[in-house]
Scaffold this motif. Structure first.
Motif, PDB file in Angstrom:
ATOM      1  N   GLU A  53       0.743  -1.187  -0.080  1.00  0.00           N
ATOM      2  CA  GLU A  53      -0.015   0.114   0.164  1.00  0.00           C
ATOM      3  C   GLU A  53       1.028   1.375  -0.075  1.00  0.00           C
ATOM      4  O   GLU A  53       2.004   1.225   0.587  1.00  0.00           O
ATOM      5  CB  GLU A  53      -0.813   0.149   1.218  1.00  0.00           C
ATOM      6  N   PHE A  54       0.424   2.333  -0.722  1.00  0.00           N
ATOM      7  CA  PHE A  54       1.089   3.596  -0.477  1.00  0.00           C
ATOM      8  C   PHE A  54      -0.004   4.467   0.362  1.00  0.00           C
ATOM      9  O   PHE A  54      -1.183   5.022  -0.310  1.00  0.00           O
ATOM     10  CB  PHE A  54       1.215   4.254  -1.972  1.00  0.00           C
ATOM     11  N   VAL A  55       0.509   4.713   1.608  1.00  0.00           N
ATOM     12  CA  VAL A  55      -0.688   5.464   2.625  1.00  0.00           C
ATOM     13  C   VAL A  55       0.199   6.700   2.779  1.00  0.00           C
ATOM     14  O   VAL A  55       1.411   6.902   3.086  1.00  0.00           O
ATOM     15  CB  VAL A  55      -0.385   4.685   3.730  1.00  0.00           C
ATOM     16  N   THR A  56      -0.498   7.867   2.957  1.00  0.00           N
ATOM     17  CA  THR A  56       0.061   9.364   3.203  1.00  0.00           C
ATOM     18  C   THR A  56      -0.714   9.816   4.397  1.00  0.00           C
ATOM     19  O   THR A  56      -1.916   9.610   4.558  1.00  0.00           O
ATOM     20  CB  THR A  56      -0.403  10.264   2.076  1.00  0.00           C
ATOM     21  N   ILE A  57       0.254  10.169   5.300  1.00  0.00           N
ATOM     22  CA  ILE A  57      -0.205  10.723   6.488  1.00  0.00           C
ATOM     23  C   ILE A  57      -0.151  12.261   6.189  1.00  0.00           C
ATOM     24  O   ILE A  57       0.908  12.793   5.983  1.00  0.00           O
ATOM     25  CB  ILE A  57       0.535  10.347   7.757  1.00  0.00           C
ATOM     26  N   LEU A  58      -1.578  12.946   6.226  1.00  0.00           N
ATOM     27  CA  LEU A  58      -1.466  14.331   5.897  1.00  0.00           C
ATOM     28  C   LEU A  58      -2.059  14.964   7.273  1.00  0.00           C
ATOM     29  O   LEU A  58      -3.036  14.529   7.917  1.00  0.00           O
ATOM     30  CB  LEU A  58      -2.768  14.382   4.759  1.00  0.00           C
ATOM     31  N   LYS A  65       1.810  14.103  12.647  1.00  0.00           N
ATOM     32  CA  LYS A  65       2.095  13.173  11.314  1.00  0.00           C
ATOM     33  C   LYS A  65       3.666  12.839  11.300  1.00  0.00           C
ATOM     34  O   LYS A  65       3.720  11.477  11.251  1.00  0.00           O
ATOM     35  CB  LYS A  65       1.794  13.799  10.264  1.00  0.00           C
ATOM     36  N   THR A  66       4.553  13.821  11.522  1.00  0.00           N
ATOM     37  CA  THR A  66       5.980  13.682  11.375  1.00  0.00           C
ATOM     38  C   THR A  66       6.374  12.738  12.775  1.00  0.00           C
ATOM     39  O   THR A  66       7.170  11.652  12.481  1.00  0.00           O
ATOM     40  CB  THR A  66       6.689  14.825  11.599  1.00  0.00           C
ATOM     41  N   THR A 214       2.951  14.276   4.692  1.00  0.00           N
ATOM     42  CA  THR A 214       3.137  15.618   3.813  1.00  0.00           C
ATOM     43  C   THR A 214       2.010  16.404   4.472  1.00  0.00           C
ATOM     44  O   THR A 214       1.161  15.961   5.234  1.00  0.00           O
ATOM     45  CB  THR A 214       3.088  15.317   2.448  1.00  0.00           C
ATOM     46  N   HIS A 215       2.177  17.775   4.111  1.00  0.00           N
ATOM     47  CA  HIS A 215       1.304  18.628   4.334  1.00  0.00           C
ATOM     48  C   HIS A 215       0.684  18.951   3.080  1.00  0.00           C
ATOM     49  O   HIS A 215      -0.221  19.898   3.155  1.00  0.00           O
ATOM     50  CB  HIS A 215       1.822  19.985   4.963  1.00  0.00           C
ATOM     51  N   ASP A 216       1.118  18.653   1.828  1.00  0.00           N
ATOM     52  CA  ASP A 216       0.710  18.949   0.526  1.00  0.00           C
ATOM     53  C   ASP A 216      -0.526  18.067   0.365  1.00  0.00           C
ATOM     54  O   ASP A 216      -0.288  17.002  -0.143  1.00  0.00           O
ATOM     55  CB  ASP A 216       1.711  18.800  -0.408  1.00  0.00           C
ATOM     56  N   GLN A 217      -1.688  18.765   0.081  1.00  0.00           N
ATOM     57  CA  GLN A 217      -2.798  17.947  -0.071  1.00  0.00           C
ATOM     58  C   GLN A 217      -3.003  17.353  -1.496  1.00  0.00           C
ATOM     59  O   GLN A 217      -3.383  16.143  -1.739  1.00  0.00           O
ATOM     60  CB  GLN A 217      -4.222  18.882   0.122  1.00  0.00           C
ATOM     61  N   GLU A 218      -2.437  18.107  -2.497  1.00  0.00           N
ATOM     62  CA  GLU A 218      -2.434  17.707  -3.891  1.00  0.00           C
ATOM     63  C   GLU A 218      -1.689  16.435  -4.041  1.00  0.00           C
ATOM     64  O   GLU A 218      -1.907  15.600  -4.646  1.00  0.00           O
ATOM     65  CB  GLU A 218      -2.013  18.587  -4.993  1.00  0.00           C
ATOM     66  N   MET A 230      -4.622  13.646  10.219  1.00  0.00           N
ATOM     67  CA  MET A 230      -4.628  13.615  11.408  1.00  0.00           C
ATOM     68  C   MET A 230      -4.678  15.142  11.886  1.00  0.00           C
ATOM     69  O   MET A 230      -4.497  16.213  11.108  1.00  0.00           O
ATOM     70  CB  MET A 230      -2.952  13.417  11.735  1.00  0.00           C
ATOM     71  N   ARG A 231      -5.103  15.235  13.151  1.00  0.00           N
ATOM     72  CA  ARG A 231      -5.741  16.639  13.692  1.00  0.00           C
ATOM     73  C   ARG A 231      -5.201  16.472  15.355  1.00  0.00           C
ATOM     74  O   ARG A 231      -5.701  15.325  15.858  1.00  0.00           O
ATOM     75  CB  ARG A 231      -6.942  16.989  13.471  1.00  0.00           C
TER      76      ARG A 231
END
Length: 366
Positions: A53-58, A65-66, A214-218, A230-231
């Motif tokens: 899987e390619f999972v992004t934590i945004l 996230k970091t 990343t913090h980049d939504q696109e 995450m929040r």
């Protein structure tokens, strides 16, 4: 890139955690909390990343996230909870013993080694003979389209080329999973878009389990099989990119992942094909709203739509897109449309009619 050095003595706990097993490679957080004094950077985090899987934590700054990535890499230890890789707990395994590939925003290439030697380093550390290393280095250089750059120093490469070498170095030893920490943050927009395509292609080719922060939504929407938003140290929502964008669960996700019009602040009754639930508000995406002159004919499916009138407050031209801020009653709606030949352009102060399908309205938790 972090490596395994089998020559160092290991503890019984580490040896047990590193035993081969029959569980498919995956990553799991079980109720993980990381405290810094009285502050919880991550709180009760539970998630599973499937093999391949390619999972992004945004998330925004301070969302955790970091810290989640650093916990997985072994750079920091959890205050509570457990982390499993391939079905084994790695709580007792230090970072340098976790067989993983890591790409940082700064690339972290060895400045005193040539490109070829940078790629050769992780193979040498794994005890692979010199005669076997060179062919693998050449194949990897060819794969990232830098086959003529092996003798160059990192300082002689552009940012995009350094990023490709950093990715190649992380992948060359076939690690079971790959960690990406803001991997494209140092590149300009055009290079980022090019590297997004390259990273997606590499992931499809190698099939390696990948966790990106990343913090980049696109970037997250483009690359990911699944996105974790995450929040404040906790997961707000996790789903596929399309589902997250089209069906956000909360107003925070709706506003963070793109732009959102929250409709309950406006002076009209919202009509929808879905019933609202307690604690939710209606939302619609800007591109779902059509804009027209008051005299234009209404759509043929007018009974399925909601119509409101407003006045243009601002028009923003952004190349392929045109964005309008339209005052409707006491609030402002954002409308986004693709620029097309012959399209009417509205100016500030003009009255317009807005409409959207009632089925495009979503209800999100406050």
């Amino acid at each position: 890139m972090q490596i395994v050095n089998v020559k160092l003595p290991i503890s019984l706990a580490e040896a047990d955690a590193l035993k081969p097993n029959d569980v498919p490679a995956h990553v799991e957080f079980r109720n993980v909390t990381k405290m810094y004094g009285a502050v919880a950077a991550v709180r009760d985090l539970s998630l599973t990343v499937g093999r391949g899987e390619f999972v992004t934590i945004l998330g925004p700054s301070g969302s955790g996230k970091t810290t989640a990535l650093m916990l997985l890499a072994g750079f920091v230890a959890p205050t509570q909870g457990d982390i499993l890789i391939g079905g084994n707990s790695v709580a007792a395994v230090p970072s340098y013993r976790r067989d993983q590939g890591i790409v940082f925003q700064s690339y972290a290439l060895f400045p005193h080694l040539t490109v070829g030697k940078n790629l050769e380093f992780p193979l040498e550390m794994r005890g692979i003979k010199a005669a076997e290393r060179l062919p693998r280095v050449n194949r990897m250089l060819e794969r990232v389209h830098l086959e003529d750059f092996g003798d160059r120093m990192p300082s002689q490469l552009s940012g995009g080329q350094q990023q490709r070498i950093a990715l190649a170095r992380a992948l060359i030893a076939d690690p079971p999973f790959l960690l990406l920490d803001e991997p494209l943050g140092a590149l300009d927009r055009k290079l980022r878009e090019q590297m997004q395509i390259e990273m997606k292609s590499l992931h499809q080719e190698f099939g390696i389990t990948t966790i990106c922060v990343t913090h980049d939504q696109e970037e997250a929407l483009t690359l990911s099989d699944r996105i974790i938003v995450m929040r404040a140290g906790q997961i707000e929502q996790t789903d596929t990119p399309e589902a997250l964008y089209d069906r956000p669960a909360t107003a925070f996700v709706a506003n963070f992942l793109g732009e959102a019009n929250i409709l309950d602040i406006h002076d009209f009754k919202v009509k929808s094909t879905v019933e609202s639930q307690p604690g939710t508000v209606p939302m619609i995406r800007p591109e779902r709203i059509s804009i027209a002159a008051l005299t234009d004919q209404k759509e043929t499916d007018a009974e399925k739509r909601q119509y409101v009138t407003g006045r243009i407050k601002e028009m923003i031209y952004a190349g392929p897109l045109r964005k309008y801020h339209v005052r409707v009653g006491s609030g402002v709606l954002i409308v986004r449309e693709h620029v097309a030949t012959g399209q009417k352009v509205f100016k500030p102060g003009e009255e317009v009619r807005l409409d959207w399908l009632r089925s495009d309205v979503r209800f999100v938790a406050i």
